[in-house]
Design a protein around this motif. Structure first.
Motif, PDB file in Angstrom:
ATOM      1  N   THR A  16       0.815  -1.214   0.000  1.00  0.00           N
ATOM      2  CA  THR A  16       0.000   0.000   0.000  1.00  0.00           C
ATOM      3  C   THR A  16       0.848   1.264   0.000  1.00  0.00           C
ATOM      4  N   VAL A  17       1.935   1.258   0.756  1.00  0.00           N
ATOM      5  CA  VAL A  17       2.727   2.491   0.926  1.00  0.00           C
ATOM      6  C   VAL A  17       3.965   2.535   0.035  1.00  0.00           C
ATOM      7  N   ALA A  18       4.163   1.560  -0.837  1.00  0.00           N
ATOM      8  CA  ALA A  18       5.447   1.411  -1.535  1.00  0.00           C
ATOM      9  C   ALA A  18       5.904   2.683  -2.234  1.00  0.00           C
ATOM     10  N   LYS A 159       1.488  -0.079  14.243  1.00  0.00           N
ATOM     11  CA  LYS A 159       1.490   1.064  13.327  1.00  0.00           C
ATOM     12  C   LYS A 159       0.293   0.924  12.393  1.00  0.00           C
ATOM     13  N   THR A 160      -0.621   1.886  12.450  1.00  0.00           N
ATOM     14  CA  THR A 160      -1.846   1.811  11.666  1.00  0.00           C
ATOM     15  C   THR A 160      -1.891   2.808  10.524  1.00  0.00           C
ATOM     16  N   GLN A 161      -0.917   3.689  10.474  1.00  0.00           N
ATOM     17  CA  GLN A 161      -0.878   4.691   9.410  1.00  0.00           C
ATOM     18  C   GLN A 161       0.557   5.144   9.214  1.00  0.00           C
ATOM     19  N   GLY A 162       0.935   5.421   7.987  1.00  0.00           N
ATOM     20  CA  GLY A 162       2.292   5.916   7.778  1.00  0.00           C
ATOM     21  C   GLY A 162       2.597   6.192   6.320  1.00  0.00           C
ATOM     22  N   TYR A 163       3.729   6.873   6.101  1.00  0.00           N
ATOM     23  CA  TYR A 163       4.271   7.093   4.765  1.00  0.00           C
ATOM     24  C   TYR A 163       3.221   7.677   3.825  1.00  0.00           C
ATOM     25  N   VAL A 170       0.994  -3.034  10.939  1.00  0.00           N
ATOM     26  CA  VAL A 170       2.249  -3.737  11.211  1.00  0.00           C
ATOM     27  C   VAL A 170       2.661  -3.482  12.658  1.00  0.00           C
ATOM     28  N   HIS A 171       3.196  -4.504  13.289  1.00  0.00           N
ATOM     29  CA  HIS A 171       3.769  -4.343  14.619  1.00  0.00           C
ATOM     30  C   HIS A 171       5.239  -3.972  14.480  1.00  0.00           C
ATOM     31  N   VAL A 172       5.651  -2.938  15.201  1.00  0.00           N
ATOM     32  CA  VAL A 172       7.036  -2.471  15.194  1.00  0.00           C
ATOM     33  C   VAL A 172       7.659  -2.853  16.535  1.00  0.00           C
ATOM     34  N   HIS A 173       8.667  -3.710  16.483  1.00  0.00           N
ATOM     35  CA  HIS A 173       9.318  -4.209  17.687  1.00  0.00           C
ATOM     36  C   HIS A 173      10.632  -3.462  17.906  1.00  0.00           C
TER      37      HIS A 173
END
Length: 214
Positions: A16-18, A159-163, A170-173
């Motif tokens: 989606t964000v590529a 993370k539910t929104q970005g870029y 996505v889970h950010v660890h």
């Protein structure tokens, strides 16, 4: 959540964000001299070891792959997201990029002289990191060099929104550098250097140089 769920969510999110991701991060290395120095050192050490192919695993739109190529490295990129690979091939048409997952790395045993995972380990759950490192060790030649970078901390966030404001899931660890270094040692790597830094890439990033032990 099972393996297929989080992998599918990660793949879809980065598909989606590529395009936005590539545009936003295109010039990051120009703003991050310490990261450039780490990549230059990695390239120097690969050359000193006799050279050979280097896998950029979790390559995204290929900016690190291309940078390593500019340093004289025979680099190729692998990414979970077909959308990211499409952008990488568009932006760097002379380089090799392929769809693949670090959780099931489709590379031959002892086939690469070096491997980079540049802020790409951050979506792998703790209980799967050992398996990922086993794949890294398997595909590296004995004595092959590994370069990891990741966000440092003690939290996992969704993370539910970005870029560009696009939806993501996505889970950010974020992990302490000593924890990651310990996992590497337990997976058959010697840890040669480690450091933390702050830059456009991360509010607090960790960098580890590891080497596959025979």
């Amino acid at each position: 959540m099972n393996d297929d769920d989080w992998l599918a969510d990660t793949r879809t999110s980065y598909d989606t964000v590529a395009t936005s991701y590539a545009d936003l991060l295109r010039n990051f290395l120009a703003e991050t001299p310490y990261e450039r120095a780490m990549l230059a050192l990695f390239a120097e050490l690969v050359h000193a070891g006799g050279g050979g192919p280097v896998a950029d695993v979790g390559c995204g739109p290929g900016r690190i792959t291309a940078h390593l190529h500019g340093l004289g490295i025979d680099a190729f990129g692998v990414d979970l997201s077909p959308g990211m690979i499409e952008v990488a091939r568009r932006d760097h048409p002379g380089l090799r990029f392929e769809v693949g997952s670090m959780t099931d790395l489709d590379l031959a045993d002892a086939s690469v002289a070096g491997l980079v995972a540049w802020y790409s380990l951050i979506h792998i759950p703790d209980d799967q990191v050992g398996s990922v490192f086993a794949h890294f060790r398997r595909v590296l030649r004995p004595g092959g060099l590994l370069l990891l970078s990741f966000h440092v901390g003690d939290e996992t966030r969704l993370k539910t929104q970005g870029y560009g404001g696009h939806p993501m899931k996505v889970h950010v660890h974020c992990r302490q550098i000593g924890k990651v270094a310990g996992w590497l040692r337990g997976s058959g790597f010697a840890v040669e250097a480690q450091m933390t830094l702050t830059s456009a890439e991360s509010r607090l990033g960790g960098v580890i140089f590891g080497r596959r032990q025979s």
